[in-house]
Design a protein around this motif. Structure first.
Motif, PDB file in Angstrom:
ATOM      1  N   ALA A 239      16.623  28.223   1.471  1.00 41.49           N
ATOM      2  CA  ALA A 239      16.500  27.251   0.335  1.00 41.49           C
ATOM      3  C   ALA A 239      17.297  26.178   0.622  1.00 41.49           C
ATOM      4  N   TYR A 240      18.670  26.215   0.920  1.00 41.21           N
ATOM      5  CA  TYR A 240      19.742  25.127   1.101  1.00 41.21           C
ATOM      6  C   TYR A 240      19.234  24.074   1.858  1.00 41.21           C
ATOM      7  N   PRO A 241      18.989  24.874   3.165  1.00 45.91           N
ATOM      8  CA  PRO A 241      18.754  23.539   4.317  1.00 45.91           C
ATOM      9  C   PRO A 241      17.444  22.766   3.771  1.00 45.91           C
ATOM     10  N   PHE A 242      16.319  23.696   3.193  1.00 47.86           N
ATOM     11  CA  PHE A 242      15.171  22.911   2.801  1.00 47.86           C
ATOM     12  C   PHE A 242      15.397  22.014   1.627  1.00 47.86           C
ATOM     13  N   VAL A 243      16.133  22.083   0.804  1.00 45.05           N
ATOM     14  CA  VAL A 243      16.492  21.424  -0.215  1.00 45.05           C
ATOM     15  C   VAL A 243      17.243  20.073   0.219  1.00 45.05           C
ATOM     16  N   GLN A 244      18.187  20.204   1.313  1.00 46.52           N
ATOM     17  CA  GLN A 244      18.902  19.287   1.687  1.00 46.52           C
ATOM     18  C   GLN A 244      17.949  18.405   2.714  1.00 46.52           C
ATOM     19  N   ALA A 245      17.014  18.824   3.250  1.00 44.19           N
ATOM     20  CA  ALA A 245      16.105  18.093   4.045  1.00 44.19           C
ATOM     21  C   ALA A 245      15.355  17.253   3.214  1.00 44.19           C
ATOM     22  N   THR A 246      14.748  17.915   1.995  1.00 40.96           N
ATOM     23  CA  THR A 246      13.873  17.305   1.309  1.00 40.96           C
ATOM     24  C   THR A 246      14.807  15.948   0.520  1.00 40.96           C
ATOM     25  N   HIS A 247      16.217  16.390   0.252  1.00 43.10           N
ATOM     26  CA  HIS A 247      16.956  15.178  -0.344  1.00 43.10           C
ATOM     27  C   HIS A 247      17.020  14.071   0.919  1.00 43.10           C
ATOM     28  N   PHE A 248      17.228  14.455   1.993  1.00 43.90           N
ATOM     29  CA  PHE A 248      17.244  13.450   3.018  1.00 43.90           C
ATOM     30  C   PHE A 248      16.191  12.626   3.211  1.00 43.90           C
ATOM     31  N   THR A 249      15.197  13.260   3.110  1.00 47.56           N
ATOM     32  CA  THR A 249      13.783  12.801   3.354  1.00 47.56           C
ATOM     33  C   THR A 249      13.719  11.531   2.278  1.00 47.56           C
ATOM     34  N   GLY A 250      13.720  11.929   1.054  1.00 50.80           N
ATOM     35  CA  GLY A 250      13.793  11.183  -0.016  1.00 50.80           C
ATOM     36  C   GLY A 250      14.779  10.137  -0.016  1.00 50.80           C
ATOM     37  N   LEU A 251      15.855  10.450   0.534  1.00 49.58           N
ATOM     38  CA  LEU A 251      16.787   9.203   0.623  1.00 49.58           C
ATOM     39  C   LEU A 251      16.502   8.192   1.582  1.00 49.58           C
ATOM     40  N   SER A 252      15.920   8.848   2.638  1.00 46.85           N
ATOM     41  CA  SER A 252      15.527   7.896   3.689  1.00 46.85           C
ATOM     42  C   SER A 252      14.327   6.736   3.190  1.00 46.85           C
ATOM     43  N   LEU A 253      13.367   7.478   2.299  1.00 45.29           N
ATOM     44  CA  LEU A 253      12.426   6.576   1.818  1.00 45.29           C
ATOM     45  C   LEU A 253      12.847   5.578   0.858  1.00 45.29           C
ATOM     46  N   TRP A 254      13.713   5.993  -0.073  1.00 44.39           N
ATOM     47  CA  TRP A 254      14.299   5.177  -1.001  1.00 44.39           C
ATOM     48  C   TRP A 254      15.355   4.118  -0.418  1.00 44.39           C
ATOM     49  N   VAL A 255      16.175   4.436   0.433  1.00 46.38           N
ATOM     50  CA  VAL A 255      17.038   3.531   1.032  1.00 46.38           C
ATOM     51  C   VAL A 255      16.441   2.643   2.144  1.00 46.38           C
ATOM     52  N   GLY A 256      15.503   3.099   2.759  1.00 51.72           N
ATOM     53  CA  GLY A 256      14.705   2.514   3.941  1.00 51.72           C
ATOM     54  C   GLY A 256      13.847   1.419   3.226  1.00 51.72           C
ATOM     55  N   THR A 257      12.957   1.547   2.212  1.00 48.08           N
ATOM     56  CA  THR A 257      12.410   0.596   1.731  1.00 48.08           C
ATOM     57  C   THR A 257      13.211  -0.541   0.921  1.00 48.08           C
ATOM     58  N   THR A 258      14.466   0.008   0.215  1.00 52.95           N
ATOM     59  CA  THR A 258      15.169  -0.667  -0.354  1.00 52.95           C
ATOM     60  C   THR A 258      15.642  -1.758   0.640  1.00 52.95           C
ATOM     61  N   VAL A 259      16.344  -1.291   1.829  1.00 51.48           N
ATOM     62  CA  VAL A 259      16.855  -2.115   2.868  1.00 51.48           C
ATOM     63  C   VAL A 259      16.054  -3.232   3.380  1.00 51.48           C
ATOM     64  N   ALA A 260      14.742  -2.681   3.595  1.00 47.52           N
ATOM     65  CA  ALA A 260      13.766  -3.499   4.073  1.00 47.52           C
ATOM     66  C   ALA A 260      13.422  -4.786   3.284  1.00 47.52           C
ATOM     67  N   THR A 261      13.511  -4.427   2.025  1.00 48.85           N
ATOM     68  CA  THR A 261      13.097  -5.537   1.123  1.00 48.85           C
ATOM     69  C   THR A 261      14.733  -6.645   0.894  1.00 48.85           C
ATOM     70  N   ASP A 262      15.843  -5.888   1.094  1.00 48.10           N
ATOM     71  CA  ASP A 262      16.995  -6.753   0.896  1.00 48.10           C
ATOM     72  C   ASP A 262      17.025  -7.581   2.258  1.00 48.10           C
ATOM     73  N   LEU A 263      16.833  -7.133   3.416  1.00 50.63           N
ATOM     74  CA  LEU A 263      16.707  -7.723   4.660  1.00 50.63           C
ATOM     75  C   LEU A 263      15.602  -8.946   4.548  1.00 50.63           C
ATOM     76  N   SER A 264      14.538  -8.681   3.992  1.00 53.51           N
ATOM     77  CA  SER A 264      13.502  -9.842   3.749  1.00 53.51           C
ATOM     78  C   SER A 264      13.971 -10.985   2.658  1.00 53.51           C
ATOM     79  N   LEU A 265      14.926 -10.355   1.772  1.00 53.18           N
ATOM     80  CA  LEU A 265      15.492 -11.547   0.852  1.00 53.18           C
ATOM     81  C   LEU A 265      16.495 -12.171   1.516  1.00 53.18           C
ATOM     82  N   MET A 266      17.091 -11.742   2.543  1.00 50.82           N
ATOM     83  CA  MET A 266      18.157 -12.568   3.042  1.00 50.82           C
ATOM     84  C   MET A 266      17.424 -13.322   4.218  1.00 50.82           C
ATOM     85  N   GLY A 267      16.305 -13.342   4.375  1.00 51.28           N
ATOM     86  CA  GLY A 267      15.759 -13.995   5.552  1.00 51.28           C
ATOM     87  C   GLY A 267      15.472 -13.380   6.904  1.00 51.28           C
TER      88      GLY A 267
END
Lengths: 93, 162
Positions: free
Chosen positions: B27-55
């Motif tokens: 369970a712990y590794p599975f939950v950890q993988a789930t957390h990292f998957t969500g984090l990648s999706l959240w931070v990845g889409t946020t960084v893409a938008t931030d880089l676009s804002l920066m030109g």
């Protein structure tokens, strides 16, 4: 000092738990799917804000002056950002 | 106050769901993988938008158009990251609540970055009506990017303060 900083942390908690769902409500996708999406995000924002409140109270009760100073700056920055934001005139979608 | 926080942590980590995560082999590794998957999706889409804002990136697509495409996925990533993060936290809450890196991450960095994220998403429409990339948009994108880098740095530092 701990009590004052804890009150600041609680104000941050209120800003997040009330402000984020309110901001997202205006931008949710249309239809019942959008409502489910918004309810899920709101539930998890509530979970996050509770854990964040506990962590901020933990920082407030620490003896580190640097932690206190950064926490004060964070509270002021959040309040400034939130209360000077513009409300969108139409939905994203 | 410290004692009551540790008591709360002990109470939380003795709930059945927290014990299930902490004691199970998978369970712990599975939950950890789930957390990292969500984090990648959240931070990845946020960084893409931030880089676009920066030109940076595709100049034929405005930051607002990119946000419209990524908006739902961005917040789905947030939900997955918080769900996984809460389960990981509850598995050893008393330990996390005395960890300075965790307290700074959850008590300061993420709340500030989250409100900044909401403010930027709301201001983007206003910036889209102005010609080119306004300086405020570039600075906001850079500041938000720095905040998420700080969040990731604090997260990586948590085991070193344990």
């Amino acid at each position: 000092m701990t009590i004052v900083l804890s009150i600041g942390a609680f104000i941050n908690f209120l800003v997040i738990i009330l402000g984020v769902p309110r901001a997202l409500w205006k931008e949710r996708p249309s239809g019942s799917g959008g409502l489910i999406w918004w309810a899920s995000v709101t539930l998890l924002v509530a979970v996050f804000s509770c854990v964040s409140l506990v962590a901020a109270v933990g920082l407030a009760s620490s003896t580190s002056t640097a932690a206190h100073l950064v926490l004060v700056l964070a509270v002021l920055f959040i309040l400034w950002m939130f209360f000077t934001r513009r409300t969108p005139s139409h939905s994203i979608r | 106050m410290d004692g009551s926080l540790v008591s709360f942590g002990n109470w939380l980590q003795n709930r059945s769901f927290a014990l299930a995560v902490a004691t199970s082999d998978w369970a712990y590794p599975f939950v950890q993988a789930t957390h990292f998957t969500g984090l990648s999706l959240w931070v990845g889409t946020t960084v893409a938008t931030d880089l676009s804002l920066m030109g940076m990136g595709n100049q034929y697509q405005s930051p607002l158009q990119l946000l419209n495409v990524l908006f739902i996925w961005n917040w789905i990533g947030f939900c997955i990251a918080v769900l996984g993060g809460f389960l990981l936290f509850s598995a050893s809450a008393a330990t996390y609540l005395i960890n300075p890196a965790f307290l700074v991450k959850l008590g300061i960095l993420i709340p500030v970055a989250l409100i900044l994220h909401i403010v930027i998403q709301q201001r983007m429409r206003q910036w889209a009506q102005q010609p080119g990339r306004p300086r405020a948009a570039r600075i906001a994108g850079l500041v938000e990017l720095l905040f998420w880098i700080s969040v990731v740095t604090a997260a990586v530092a948590i085991p070193y303060f344990a």
